[in-house]
Design an enzyme around this catalytic site. Structure first.
Site, mmCIF file in Angstrom:
data_model
loop_
_atom_site.group_PDB
_atom_site.id
_atom_site.type_symbol
_atom_site.label_atom_id
_atom_site.label_comp_id
_atom_site.label_asym_id
_atom_site.label_seq_id
_atom_site.Cartn_x
_atom_site.Cartn_y
_atom_site.Cartn_z
ATOM 1 N N GLU B 21 42.270 30.451 48.483
ATOM 2 C CA GLU B 21 43.015 30.940 47.326
ATOM 3 C C GLU B 21 44.517 30.788 47.555
ATOM 4 O O GLU B 21 45.021 31.075 48.643
ATOM 5 C CB GLU B 21 42.665 32.413 47.064
ATOM 6 C CG GLU B 21 43.348 32.963 45.815
ATOM 7 C CD GLU B 21 42.599 34.164 45.262
ATOM 8 O OE1 GLU B 21 41.360 34.134 45.206
ATOM 9 O OE2 GLU B 21 43.264 35.150 44.894
ATOM 10 N N PRO B 25 54.127 29.976 44.074
ATOM 11 C CA PRO B 25 55.306 30.405 44.830
ATOM 12 C C PRO B 25 56.484 30.678 43.887
ATOM 13 O O PRO B 25 56.495 30.239 42.742
ATOM 14 C CB PRO B 25 55.614 29.209 45.733
ATOM 15 C CG PRO B 25 54.385 28.358 45.682
ATOM 16 C CD PRO B 25 53.764 28.598 44.357
ATOM 17 N N LYS B 26 57.493 31.349 44.446
ATOM 18 C CA LYS B 26 58.609 31.776 43.602
ATOM 19 C C LYS B 26 59.671 30.709 43.396
ATOM 20 O O LYS B 26 60.395 30.727 42.412
ATOM 21 C CB LYS B 26 59.253 33.030 44.202
ATOM 22 C CG LYS B 26 58.339 34.249 44.113
ATOM 23 C CD LYS B 26 59.151 35.533 44.080
ATOM 24 C CE LYS B 26 58.284 36.704 43.641
ATOM 25 N NZ LYS B 26 57.084 36.890 44.500
ATOM 26 N N ARG B 111 40.612 41.062 34.225
ATOM 27 C CA ARG B 111 41.251 41.908 33.238
ATOM 28 C C ARG B 111 42.765 41.858 33.403
ATOM 29 O O ARG B 111 43.514 41.776 32.443
ATOM 30 C CB ARG B 111 40.756 43.352 33.391
ATOM 31 C CG ARG B 111 41.189 44.254 32.260
ATOM 32 C CD ARG B 111 40.937 45.697 32.600
ATOM 33 N NE ARG B 111 41.710 46.070 33.774
ATOM 34 C CZ ARG B 111 41.678 47.279 34.312
ATOM 35 N NH1 ARG B 111 40.887 48.213 33.811
ATOM 36 N NH2 ARG B 111 42.400 47.562 35.363
ATOM 37 N N LYS B 173 29.807 42.021 32.513
ATOM 38 C CA LYS B 173 30.524 40.749 32.642
ATOM 39 C C LYS B 173 29.549 39.599 32.903
ATOM 40 O O LYS B 173 29.695 38.501 32.352
ATOM 41 C CB LYS B 173 31.554 40.840 33.782
ATOM 42 C CG LYS B 173 32.711 41.784 33.478
ATOM 43 C CD LYS B 173 33.880 41.635 34.450
ATOM 44 C CE LYS B 173 33.612 42.345 35.777
ATOM 45 N NZ LYS B 173 34.827 42.405 36.633
ATOM 46 N N TYR B 276 41.471 34.354 51.305
ATOM 47 C CA TYR B 276 42.785 34.610 50.730
ATOM 48 C C TYR B 276 43.816 34.066 51.710
ATOM 49 O O TYR B 276 44.133 34.710 52.706
ATOM 50 C CB TYR B 276 42.976 36.112 50.503
ATOM 51 C CG TYR B 276 42.035 36.675 49.454
ATOM 52 C CD1 TYR B 276 42.181 36.285 48.121
ATOM 53 C CD2 TYR B 276 41.014 37.544 49.785
ATOM 54 C CE1 TYR B 276 41.317 36.786 47.144
ATOM 55 C CE2 TYR B 276 40.151 38.042 48.819
ATOM 56 C CZ TYR B 276 40.309 37.657 47.496
ATOM 57 O OH TYR B 276 39.456 38.141 46.544
#
Lengths: 634, 634
Positions: B21, B25-26, B111, B173, B276
């Protein structure tokens, strides 16, 4: 392909090339024999063949049919002769249309002989007067589709000996659009070369193809030379006359004389010769042999693909075929002749369109019942059947219901393994050995352009009994390299193929090209072939009386056995398929089926192994190897 | 490909698989670095990657852009996260449309977090209230196009710790159309397995993918666990806390703890893990290494084709590419992205449609002038240029204007020959060695399904001076196995290729399939590549001041030299091309061009060898081998 391009190619490479001329035979049997001879003479390597025009109704039809046969089935580039003096425009157009639809691209435009009962020729009311008119008409109607040749007369024409006038006519024919000249037969080379010089002086630059008549017998030699008013050099008479009653000597001497004549023509810079075969093979073959022009292991016949290409209408781009019809080339061509598109390197959507109906001409079993019984005997048990297939593999018999030609030379690599299988009651109908990259010029396995490499995956197709099939299926499915399809007459299909797309089983790698993949195995065409394969066996069964052991045996095999194809995807290994089939044997090799006593004889599956008793030793029992030793050897 | 199918495959084969995952990035530099890292981590072998949803304007755009990058350029199957609480239907639809057009087929429907300034989440007026609504919306709008995953909370949700209620929501779901579940991060495996059991008891049968957070530093470990309200087992604290200031020790111990946790999950029958990565490679790599899941020579990365496939919209069937972009994969994808159809085994008419314009984003030379001068120095003569290419081949520098990646491992086979050529002033930009049928699982040369064999024709592409080209052309044209194309910047083309059809230079033979031919050489795409190749050199020249020796040198090479490609069609022989180039050497290796005195500086060809004088020894003179000895060795 246009003849002018073939002639230019011969000119460019300085390699001698040649062509054959055939005429429509008078009888149906003669036609059948000629087709078989043309097929054999394909292997002599002619660049093209001529079919003479059979003036008048049925014979004209036959010329057109022979052109279809040559183009579509024999893969021979045909040049159709067409005369114009005896036909109206309609008939000429009809003939041209038929040639066009046959895929033919070459016409020899002739004036035609004057009718016998008239001294001088006269034009049909709505027809043509000169060959030149026909040339103009073909060009006008078909543009450049047809390459057009015309006749040249180095020794003068039947009704005209004025050479200047004849050269004027020739010039007119060429100016009208002819691109090559084929001469009448002659034996006087000096005169021919003198005439060629005169043709060139007349400003005619198209290639000249000399017509050569090989010598079969003394009588025919004289008759034809006289008929054509062709001068025979004294030297020829001096050599042939003394042996005129010895056909063998005439052919031997004639061969040398004709070959010398050919060499002299070649030495003068003419590269292509046209042979009047008179529908016979031997005399022409002897001349080619003497000239050392026949294909040989050192100089194999050039084959663009591993199977014989059809030159039928729209088929020239075809370069992919299912392997199943490998031994039934004509049937494949016939069953696919209505396709709009043929599979090629791009596969395309035409890979599996509808195959033609099985009852079309040329697809079923040929020969009368009596002939087939003579060819294949009266098999009464599986051992008889197996013996027949072994004899085919040993080249003792040339055909089987599933093979319209003798076993291919390349099968020699796996002949012993195939014989073993058949002796054990696994009846093989098609196969190819594994080939791991031999040169494309290899005399047996090679095909395609030079400086390439060709490959094959090992392939085997066979009939197996239901009992054996269960075990074969188990073994194949445990092997990572094998894919198979198996199907019964009624369509019960088993396969471990991951997709229904093509598995390329023959391919070649050539300079500057994509990989060529001319032979495939795939599901849908296998199912089309399945119908044909079972029908052939069923038709064979019908050659025997209802209730006879042969009829019962063959019907039972067709109604209950599986047709199985196996591909070994590891083309480095030629033995895997045979190893996987090791030790398997049909259990009732000698059991002769009996007609069921309840009167059921409606063609429904008869399980012979359940209700028939073994009633004696078949006449071939002594020939088959002991199964036990085969198993041990395997 | 749908993630549910990947999970089913892992289940079927019992082979562990995993996914990564990433988040947007900023900074722009961060994005560029991440793309490079994703490309490197491709080689770890993830089955797919997730891109988290960057809620709000620019970051949402970036998520979509990252999905395009992953699918089209990196060949990574992406799962796009999408939240629904902070967006109206229009924005959701916009994001889905972008994912669709990127070729993406997997969505993780979430969500979303409640906005920070509100205690409880509220739906946007025209928006969605629950992830379930988003699942329903995607199914309704796109049918089965997207595979849909949803989040699972083994340790409870941020705003909801009622497990029964959460399981009810999960069931809703899944009932709405989700086909897999990805969990939040956790370290308590026992609790996770207990939760899985409860999920199953709730009648939820879709696969559950556990989310694993590798440990990079002690601080980040604590921060993330706390942020996610994720329970840390006491044992973990006991082991990590004592070494918390030693990052290396934390990673080492963390690696073992996480790997043990993974093994325990696997032992419970779950085959796929989701990591992650936090956009970092090391901690994840260490865990995979510890688990022995990284590709290795014994278990190489599965590559369906010899080049990285694009998973962009409509490109999944693409399986043929010209060899010329071998070292510029992204540029090829960019230049062809507007094609309606991509070349595949059937070649098709799309083989050579218009290539995109050269000024499109991502095609030209990247990096600033200053960066490029730093990377590649200031070549003043051909020997400097040659030295640069030798350093690239020696892996001392990772990029060249014509190669966006370090030299491929397979080039090791011909590295010495390539270095020799460059030292002699024959500047090589692309090559592949000859491969004559190695197993498709070969760690360096293999590709495609198992039990196959792969092949390559030797290929060489190089810049050569006009003087050398005349001799090279003569030699190649005398060799029966070589085909070539050569072209100048202005399009002066020489070739001995018989047709402009494709020459397959890489192909593979696999069980039950047609021959796969993924790499070709052909004329039209070479001419498209030619424009790009010369432009790259010209852009490189522009990195230097007008009138400087480097500018003059590179402009001269681009304006006067030939770009030549050579194929050795005999793939049994890997040395022929080099043998043919034996003994050739550029005559003025050390000549430094001077600006012409007549003031011509308009980019037109400057023939440096005519008007420049040798003005000193270049700084790399000592590095090049003596040309005489290279000639002797060759």
């Amino acid at each position: 392909m246009h003849i002018r391009d073939m002639l230019a190619e011969a000119e460019r490479t300085c390699e001698p090339s040649f062509s054959f001329e055939y005429f429509p035979p008078k009888t149906a049997q003669g036609v059948q024999n000629l087709y078989e001879r043309m097929e054999r003479m394909y292997n002599f390597g002619p660049k093209f063949i001529d079919i003479t025009w059979g003036a008048g109704g049925r014979v004209a039809e036959l010329t057109c049919e022979m052109v279809v046969q040559a183009q579509a089935y024999l893969g021979l580039e045909a040049c159709m002769h067409l005369t114009c003096t005896d036909m109206g425009v309609d008939k000429v157009n009809d003939a041209l249309r038929k040639a066009y639809k046959a895929g033919c691209t070459n016409i020899l435009a002739l004036r035609g002989d004057p009718p016998r009962d008239k001294e001088k020729w006269e034009a049909a009311d709505d027809g043509f007067r000169y060959a030149r008119d026909l040339v103009l008409h073909i060009r006008k109607t078909y543009g450049d589709h047809f390459d057009i040749g015309v006749a040249g007369y180095p020794e003068g024409c039947d009704d005209n000996k004025d050479e200047d006038l004849l050269l004027d006519h020739l010039k007119e024919k060429v100016d009208a659009g002819a691109t090559f000249i084929v001469t009448q037969m002659f034996y006087d080379v000096d005169n021919f070369l003198r005439w060629v010089k005169r043709v060139r002086e007349h400003g005619i630059t198209v290639p000249i193809v000399p017509g050569i008549m090989p010598i079969a017998t003394y009588a025919s030699f004289l008759r034809r030379a006289n008929h054509m008013k062709c001068k025979i050099p004294q030297e020829w008479m001096d050599k042939l006359e003394p042996v005129k009653n010895d056909d063998v000597a005439v052919r031997e001497i004639g061969k040398t004389l004709v070959a010398d004549m050919c060499r002299k023509i070649l030495a003068a810079g003419i590269r292509h010769l046209h042979f009047y075969t008179m529908n016979l093979a031997q005399a022409t073959r002897m001349v080619l042999e003497e000239l050392d022009w026949l294909p040989s292991p050192d100089r194999p016949l050039k084959q663009p693909l591993p199977w014989k290409q059809s030159l039928g209408f729209g088929r020239r781009g075809e370069d992919v075929r299912p392997i199943f019809w490998r031994n039934r080339n004509k049937s494949y061509v016939a069953r696919t002749q209505d396709w709009d598109e043929f599979p090629n390197g791009r596969w395309g959507d035409s890979r599996s369109p509808a195959f033609g109906e099985l009852d079309a001409y040329g697809i079923g079993l040929t020969g009368s019942n009596e002939q087939n019984r003579q060819k294949w005997g009266e098999p009464r048990c599986i051992r008889d059947l197996s013996d027949l297939f072994v004899r085919y593999l040993n080249k003792d018999i040339p055909y089987l219901p599933w093979s319209e030609a003798p076993v291919a030379e390349e099968a020699d690599l796996i002949k012993n393994e195939l014989i073993d299988l058949n002796k054990r009651g696994l009846i093989t109908v098609n196969s190819q050995p594994a080939i791991n990259g031999v040169k494309s010029t290899h005399p047996v396995h090679g095909w395609g352009p030079a400086n390439g490499y060709v490959y094959q995956k090992a392939y085997l197709e066979l009939f197996v009994s239901p009992e054996l099939f269960t075990e074969i299926k188990r073994r194949i499915e445990n092997h990572p390299d094998l894919t198979y399809h198996a199907v019964t007459k009624s369509g019960n299909l088993h396969t471990n193929a991951q997709s229904d797309g093509p598995n390329a089983v023959t391919w070649g790698v050539f300079p500057g090209k994509e990989i060529v993949q001319p032979t495939i195995v795939e599901r849908i065409s296998f199912l089309a072939w399945k119908d044909e394969a079972f029908q052939l066996g069923t038709e064979w069964a019908r050659c025997y009386d209802s209730g006879s052991p042969s009829r019962l045996l063959l019907d039972n095999v067709m109604n209950t056995w599986y047709l199985v194809n196996i591909v070994n995807n590891d083309f480095h290994n030629g033995q895997t398929i045979f190893e996987v089939l090791n030790g398997l044997e049909y259990p009732d090799m000698d059991k002769v089926p009996e007609a069921p006593t309840n009167g059921v004889a409606n063609g429904v599956a008869t399980d012979a192994s359940n209700d028939a008793t073994t009633n004696g030793i078949p006449d071939v029992a002594g020939k088959g190897g002991a199964p036990a030793s085969i198993e041990a050897a395997a």
